[in-house]
Design a protein around this motif. Structure first.
Motif, PDB file in Angstrom:
ATOM      1  N   ASP A  14       5.558  -7.601 -10.698  1.00  0.00           N
ATOM      2  CA  ASP A  14       3.926  -8.251 -10.374  1.00  0.00           C
ATOM      3  C   ASP A  14       4.283  -8.229  -8.584  1.00  0.00           C
ATOM      4  O   ASP A  14       4.796  -8.908  -8.259  1.00  0.00           O
ATOM      5  N   ILE A  15       4.366  -7.113  -8.398  1.00  0.00           N
ATOM      6  CA  ILE A  15       4.609  -6.903  -6.250  1.00  0.00           C
ATOM      7  C   ILE A  15       3.742  -5.769  -5.966  1.00  0.00           C
ATOM      8  O   ILE A  15       2.926  -5.267  -6.035  1.00  0.00           O
ATOM      9  N   ASN A  16       2.876  -5.932  -4.503  1.00  0.00           N
ATOM     10  CA  ASN A  16       2.195  -5.085  -4.051  1.00  0.00           C
ATOM     11  C   ASN A  16       3.017  -4.524  -3.087  1.00  0.00           C
ATOM     12  O   ASN A  16       4.047  -4.577  -3.041  1.00  0.00           O
ATOM     13  N   ARG A  17       2.081  -3.482  -2.840  1.00  0.00           N
ATOM     14  CA  ARG A  17       2.871  -2.370  -2.030  1.00  0.00           C
ATOM     15  C   ARG A  17       3.496  -3.391  -0.256  1.00  0.00           C
ATOM     16  O   ARG A  17       4.235  -2.330  -0.308  1.00  0.00           O
ATOM     17  N   GLU A  18       2.398  -4.057   0.085  1.00  0.00           N
ATOM     18  CA  GLU A  18       3.312  -4.817   1.626  1.00  0.00           C
ATOM     19  C   GLU A  18       4.634  -5.866   0.731  1.00  0.00           C
ATOM     20  O   GLU A  18       5.806  -4.750   1.563  1.00  0.00           O
ATOM     21  N   LEU A  23      10.725  -5.153   1.508  1.00  0.00           N
ATOM     22  CA  LEU A  23      11.851  -4.725   0.510  1.00  0.00           C
ATOM     23  C   LEU A  23      13.013  -3.322   0.413  1.00  0.00           C
ATOM     24  O   LEU A  23      13.765  -3.058   1.077  1.00  0.00           O
ATOM     25  N   LEU A  24      11.804  -2.148   0.973  1.00  0.00           N
ATOM     26  CA  LEU A  24      12.597  -0.886   0.915  1.00  0.00           C
ATOM     27  C   LEU A  24      12.749  -0.919   2.653  1.00  0.00           C
ATOM     28  O   LEU A  24      14.230  -0.758   2.740  1.00  0.00           O
ATOM     29  N   GLU A  86      11.381   6.559   7.231  1.00  0.00           N
ATOM     30  CA  GLU A  86      10.183   7.495   8.031  1.00  0.00           C
ATOM     31  C   GLU A  86       9.197   7.354   6.652  1.00  0.00           C
ATOM     32  O   GLU A  86       7.856   7.176   6.823  1.00  0.00           O
ATOM     33  N   ASP A  87       9.622   7.610   4.895  1.00  0.00           N
ATOM     34  CA  ASP A  87       8.680   7.781   4.254  1.00  0.00           C
ATOM     35  C   ASP A  87       8.422   6.611   4.379  1.00  0.00           C
ATOM     36  O   ASP A  87       7.314   6.091   3.606  1.00  0.00           O
ATOM     37  N   THR A  88       9.329   4.942   4.046  1.00  0.00           N
ATOM     38  CA  THR A  88       8.947   4.022   4.530  1.00  0.00           C
ATOM     39  C   THR A  88       7.703   3.328   5.722  1.00  0.00           C
ATOM     40  O   THR A  88       6.421   2.808   5.076  1.00  0.00           O
ATOM     41  N   MET A  89       7.901   3.749   6.599  1.00  0.00           N
ATOM     42  CA  MET A  89       6.874   3.939   7.376  1.00  0.00           C
ATOM     43  C   MET A  89       5.255   4.716   7.395  1.00  0.00           C
ATOM     44  O   MET A  89       3.929   3.575   7.429  1.00  0.00           O
ATOM     45  N   GLU A  90       5.706   5.680   6.610  1.00  0.00           N
ATOM     46  CA  GLU A  90       4.785   6.654   6.049  1.00  0.00           C
ATOM     47  C   GLU A  90       3.421   5.484   5.458  1.00  0.00           C
ATOM     48  O   GLU A  90       2.767   5.295   4.687  1.00  0.00           O
ATOM     49  N   LEU A  91       4.217   4.851   4.055  1.00  0.00           N
ATOM     50  CA  LEU A  91       3.743   3.538   3.172  1.00  0.00           C
ATOM     51  C   LEU A  91       3.211   2.331   3.950  1.00  0.00           C
ATOM     52  O   LEU A  91       1.706   1.760   3.425  1.00  0.00           O
ATOM     53  N   GLU A  95      -0.957   2.333   3.828  1.00  0.00           N
ATOM     54  CA  GLU A  95      -1.674   0.622   3.659  1.00  0.00           C
ATOM     55  C   GLU A  95      -2.723  -0.116   4.717  1.00  0.00           C
ATOM     56  O   GLU A  95      -3.631  -0.031   4.274  1.00  0.00           O
ATOM     57  N   ASN A  96      -1.697   0.248   5.426  1.00  0.00           N
ATOM     58  CA  ASN A  96      -2.837  -0.773   6.929  1.00  0.00           C
ATOM     59  C   ASN A  96      -4.285   0.674   7.788  1.00  0.00           C
ATOM     60  O   ASN A  96      -4.358   0.084   8.514  1.00  0.00           O
ATOM     61  N   GLY A  97      -4.207   1.861   7.310  1.00  0.00           N
ATOM     62  CA  GLY A  97      -4.502   2.818   7.861  1.00  0.00           C
ATOM     63  C   GLY A  97      -4.415   2.985   9.600  1.00  0.00           C
ATOM     64  O   GLY A  97      -5.154   3.548  10.169  1.00  0.00           O
ATOM     65  N   LYS A  98      -3.212   2.910  10.132  1.00  0.00           N
ATOM     66  CA  LYS A  98      -2.496   3.112  11.317  1.00  0.00           C
ATOM     67  C   LYS A  98      -1.516   3.825  11.371  1.00  0.00           C
ATOM     68  O   LYS A  98      -0.779   4.227  10.485  1.00  0.00           O
ATOM     69  N   LYS A  99      -0.989   4.194  11.819  1.00  0.00           N
ATOM     70  CA  LYS A  99       0.057   5.084  13.049  1.00  0.00           C
ATOM     71  C   LYS A  99       0.812   4.147  13.318  1.00  0.00           C
ATOM     72  O   LYS A  99       0.445   3.598  14.845  1.00  0.00           O
ATOM     73  N   CYS A 100       1.740   4.411  13.675  1.00  0.00           N
ATOM     74  CA  CYS A 100       2.616   3.155  13.703  1.00  0.00           C
ATOM     75  C   CYS A 100       3.205   5.037  15.166  1.00  0.00           C
ATOM     76  O   CYS A 100       3.485   5.464  14.771  1.00  0.00           O
TER      77      CYS A 100
END
Length: 100
Positions: A14-18, A23-24, A86-91, A95-100
């Motif tokens: 049981d782990i959430n998206r954050e 972990l990634l 890059e894929d992790t940052m997309e996740l 989740e946060n609705g913003k772009k880095c």
């Protein structure tokens, strides 16, 4: 010979998206540390053969070729880690609705 019998294992994870993003990122960091150790070892290898006064030109060239092969592998892994980041940052952004 019969088919292998795989037990019905149902782990409760049981782990959430954050947590997944964290972990990634940690796995990327650990892989980067491993690559830095490889790069350092290759540098030490070169230094050792350069310091050897009895080393021939052929030996120097052979070590250089081996180090180059190793660093090519490190470079390939770095590219894969960049894609993973890059894929992790997309996740994270999804989740946060913003772009880095």
């Amino acid at each position: 010979m019969g088919m292998p019998n795989i037990p019905d294992i149902q782990p409760n994870i049981d782990i959430n998206r954050e947590d997944v993003v964290n972990l990634l990122l940690a796995s990327i960091a650990l892989e980067e540390i491993g690559l830095s150790h490889l790069i350092n070892a290759e540098g030490e290898k070169l230094q050792r053969v350069i310091d050897d006064e009895n080393a021939t030109v052929d030996q120097l060239l052979e070590v250089n070729r081996n180090v180059e092969k190793s660093l090519r592998g490190v470079t390939k892994k770095e590219m894969l880690l960049q894609f993973k980041l890059e894929d992790t940052m997309e996740l994270f952004n999804d989740e946060n609705g913003k772009k880095c």
